[in-house]
Design a protein around this motif. Sequence first.
Motif, mmCIF file in Angstrom:
data_model
loop_
_atom_site.group_PDB
_atom_site.id
_atom_site.type_symbol
_atom_site.label_atom_id
_atom_site.label_comp_id
_atom_site.label_asym_id
_atom_site.label_seq_id
_atom_site.Cartn_x
_atom_site.Cartn_y
_atom_site.Cartn_z
ATOM 1 N N PRO A 181 -143.150 -0.883 -6.390
ATOM 2 C CA PRO A 181 -142.100 -1.920 -6.312
ATOM 3 C C PRO A 181 -142.167 -2.863 -7.513
ATOM 4 O O PRO A 181 -143.222 -3.009 -8.117
ATOM 5 C CB PRO A 181 -142.450 -2.671 -5.028
ATOM 6 N N VAL A 182 -141.034 -3.495 -7.815
ATOM 7 C CA VAL A 182 -141.032 -4.505 -8.873
ATOM 8 C C VAL A 182 -141.333 -5.866 -8.272
ATOM 9 O O VAL A 182 -141.240 -6.072 -7.061
ATOM 10 C CB VAL A 182 -139.694 -4.531 -9.650
ATOM 11 N N VAL A 183 -141.710 -6.776 -9.157
ATOM 12 C CA VAL A 183 -142.069 -8.126 -8.761
ATOM 13 C C VAL A 183 -140.820 -8.840 -8.221
ATOM 14 O O VAL A 183 -139.697 -8.448 -8.522
ATOM 15 C CB VAL A 183 -142.668 -8.844 -9.992
ATOM 16 N N ASP A 184 -141.014 -9.902 -7.422
ATOM 17 C CA ASP A 184 -139.897 -10.701 -6.901
ATOM 18 C C ASP A 184 -139.130 -11.330 -8.047
ATOM 19 O O ASP A 184 -139.718 -12.066 -8.842
ATOM 20 C CB ASP A 184 -140.449 -11.862 -6.045
ATOM 21 N N VAL A 185 -137.839 -11.041 -8.158
ATOM 22 C CA VAL A 185 -137.030 -11.733 -9.170
ATOM 23 C C VAL A 185 -135.799 -12.303 -8.494
ATOM 24 O O VAL A 185 -135.330 -11.778 -7.494
ATOM 25 C CB VAL A 185 -136.577 -10.808 -10.321
ATOM 26 N N HIS A 186 -135.304 -13.388 -9.019
ATOM 27 C CA HIS A 186 -134.032 -13.923 -8.555
ATOM 28 C C HIS A 186 -133.262 -14.378 -9.777
ATOM 29 O O HIS A 186 -133.844 -14.673 -10.820
ATOM 30 C CB HIS A 186 -134.240 -15.078 -7.573
ATOM 31 N N ASN A 187 -131.935 -14.419 -9.673
ATOM 32 C CA ASN A 187 -131.137 -14.957 -10.768
ATOM 33 C C ASN A 187 -131.219 -16.468 -10.698
ATOM 34 O O ASN A 187 -130.858 -17.069 -9.695
ATOM 35 C CB ASN A 187 -129.680 -14.490 -10.648
ATOM 36 N N VAL A 188 -131.729 -17.070 -11.759
ATOM 37 C CA VAL A 188 -131.839 -18.519 -11.812
ATOM 38 C C VAL A 188 -130.424 -19.082 -11.814
ATOM 39 O O VAL A 188 -129.599 -18.689 -12.629
ATOM 40 C CB VAL A 188 -132.592 -18.952 -13.082
#
Length: 469
Positions: free
Chosen positions: A42-49
């Motif tokens: 899995p990829v790390v937690d990302v969110h659109n700032v």
Amino acid sequence: MYCQGLFVGFAGIALAAPAPTPTSSDYYSASATNVPVQSAPPVVDVHNVTSHGPFTGTPTTTGALTTTFLASVIPALPPNPAATTYPSDGKLHDPEPAPYTPNGGRDTNGTLPIYKPKSDFDYESLALALYQEWIELDLFNWGLATFSDDDFSASGLGPEDRELIRFMAQQEVGHATLITNILGAEAPVQCTYNYPISTAREFVDFCQRLTRFGESGVYGFLGHLGSGEVATLLLQSITTEARQQMIFRQWSGLFPMPVWFEVGIPQSWAWTLLAPYISSCPANQTRLAWQNFPALYVVNNPNSNRINPNRTGDYETNGNSSSAPATITNVTASENCINATIIGENCGPAISHNRSLPLSFPGRQVFFSWEDAGKPVGPNNSYVTSRAATAPNYVAWVNQLNLTYSALTVTGPNSGYTFQPDVSTFEGDPAFNGTMFVALTSTNEFFSSYNLSMINPNVFAGPALYQAG
Ligand SMILES: *[C@@H]1O[C@H](CO)[C@@H](O)[C@H](O)[C@H]1NC(C)=O
Ligand SMILES: *[C@@H]1O[C@H](CO)[C@@H](O)[C@H](O)[C@H]1NC(C)=O
Ligand SMILES: *[C@@H]1O[C@H](CO)[C@@H](O)[C@H](O)[C@H]1NC(C)=O
Ligand SMILES: *[C@@H]1O[C@H](CO)[C@@H](O)[C@H](O)[C@H]1NC(C)=O
Ligand SMILES: *[C@@H]1O[C@H](CO)[C@@H](O)[C@H](O)[C@H]1NC(C)=O
Ligand SMILES: *[C@@H]1O[C@H](CO)[C@@H](O)[C@H](O)[C@H]1NC(C)=O
Ligand SMILES: *[C@@H]1O[C@H](CO)[C@@H](O)[C@H](O)[C@H]1NC(C)=O
Ligand SMILES: *[C@@H]1O[C@H](CO)[C@@H](O)[C@H](O)[C@H]1NC(C)=O
Ligand SMILES: *[C@@H]1O[C@H](CO)[C@@H](O)[C@H](O)[C@H]1NC(C)=O
Ligand SMILES: *[C@@H]1O[C@H](CO)[C@@H](O)[C@H](O)[C@H]1NC(C)=O
Ligand SMILES: *[C@@H]1O[C@H](CO)[C@@H](O)[C@H](O)[C@H]1NC(C)=O
Ligand SMILES: *[C@@H]1O[C@H](CO)[C@@H](O)[C@H](O)[C@H]1NC(C)=O
């Protein structure tokens, strides 16, 4: 009239129906039926700032991460005696551990690779690289979300180019995941950012600047990492970043790679250039140990949007920060190269441009201004610029494999000028070209690529990026 499955030629002769054009979903469904899908990590937690802009609050903590200091500078030492003992004569000098396996190297004896930092140096270097990957992820997404398709089109970039930017953002998710996995639970996370950008063209220019110090910041420490395992993986991400940098140069109408070698810089130089664009980070964010030097501005940094960059006005580039892009708003239509029709003048997106008038040249008078030490910068304004050097006497020009100094003529408390030196890395390779680095120093002490970070106690202001070509 067009009839499905039947093409009628001009002479009215019925031709055989062409095979239906396969769609991309035909390819995917065909492969999905025969090929087992392998699971991926899995990829790390990302969110659109969602918020951007300057930080306006009060820092709750101040200064770089520190512990006990053993000395104020690292004293120079003679070379390691073993550094010169290998005969280097093309013959084998030790028994081979196995067939086709010359003796020597690091971690070549079958030892199990462990992809973890081996020291504070490793951890802090990787944490810096992670701050950089996070801003790239946000910047690429922000550019796509902020500028309209028309803005991009006016800069010569179409939907397929925007897809490449979107893909580059995805690459940053991968790079952030890789470094986060290496660092562990306290790895720095995404922050919020503030960009000195108002058009799509400026966005692309800022990207080629930001990826330049991201890439060079890693080259500066890669060979010094205690963990060869980590160095290998990090190199595999930074070579991707190098390609991004070149593409952003091409989209800015610059020659893709006007140098024979890519430059490396110390971590504190990369952090000095990066920190001004981070506005705030979460409360428990892991902090960095690197130095923030006082900002340096190249007052007449060549404007790559001009047919004749030597006509660049003061602060037309780097308006309010050392890496701010070249503006086009103050360039008149007749001096603007983006839509120029003459080869050698046009600077629209292209694989390569051969400018008739170079961005810079040896002997060019270059003007500087700089800030005093003690200014709050970076996330939550919680880092403070500092320097050990007491006077600005030289301009250090750092590019390719070279560090060269020119004398600084000081014209005021925070201003001065110098002339661009004429140096080649090897015969036929003018050293100062592309997006490179300049800093003000107190001495003209010599350093080479591998010990360049020992220049830090001599740095009075900067670095700044210099758009030499
Ligand atoms: C293998 O090399 C590593 C360092 O490269 C060293 O730490 C380790 O002791 C070596 N192992 C053996 C069995 O020699
Ligand atoms: C983030 O923004 C980009 C660009 O607007 C968009 O392509 C992407 O889907 C967004 N990601 C998430 C997780 O919302
Ligand atoms: C260049 O041409 C494009 C397409 O005609 C236009 O949208 C854009 O505004 C022009 N840019 C400049 C700086 O003249
Ligand atoms: C910050 O807090 C979050 C949520 O509690 C935690 O997952 C993370 O590891 C913390 N980071 C640090 C650097 O302590
Ligand atoms: C620089 O100026 C731009 C445009 O006026 C602004 O959006 C940005 O916040 C400023 N950046 C910094 C770092 O001050
Ligand atoms: C930085 O500012 C953000 C936004 O105001 C805040 O949530 C965070 O707690 C602050 N971080 C620190 C270390 O004070
Ligand atoms: C560049 O501009 C300066 C200042 O206007 C001028 O003195 C110099 O002759 C110009 N040099 C070239 C090569 O155009
Ligand atoms: C751009 O032009 C405006 C209006 O003439 C002027 O106020 C501003 O100082 C100029 N900016 C630069 C960076 O030259
Ligand atoms: C490209 O630039 C070089 C060096 O400035 C020049 O010698 C050459 O004639 C140019 N070629 C073209 C095709 O413009
Ligand atoms: C930089 O490289 C380009 C492409 O080779 C060349 O046209 C230009 O003159 C060079 N600039 C300098 C300052 O050497
Ligand atoms: C530039 O770098 C090359 C390669 O390290 C070196 O041989 C040369 O002497 C350097 N030139 C200067 C002026 O430092
Ligand atoms: C840095 O390395 C160069 C040789 O590459 C050497 O001449 C110089 O003295 C070194 N500086 C220090 C402070 O060790």
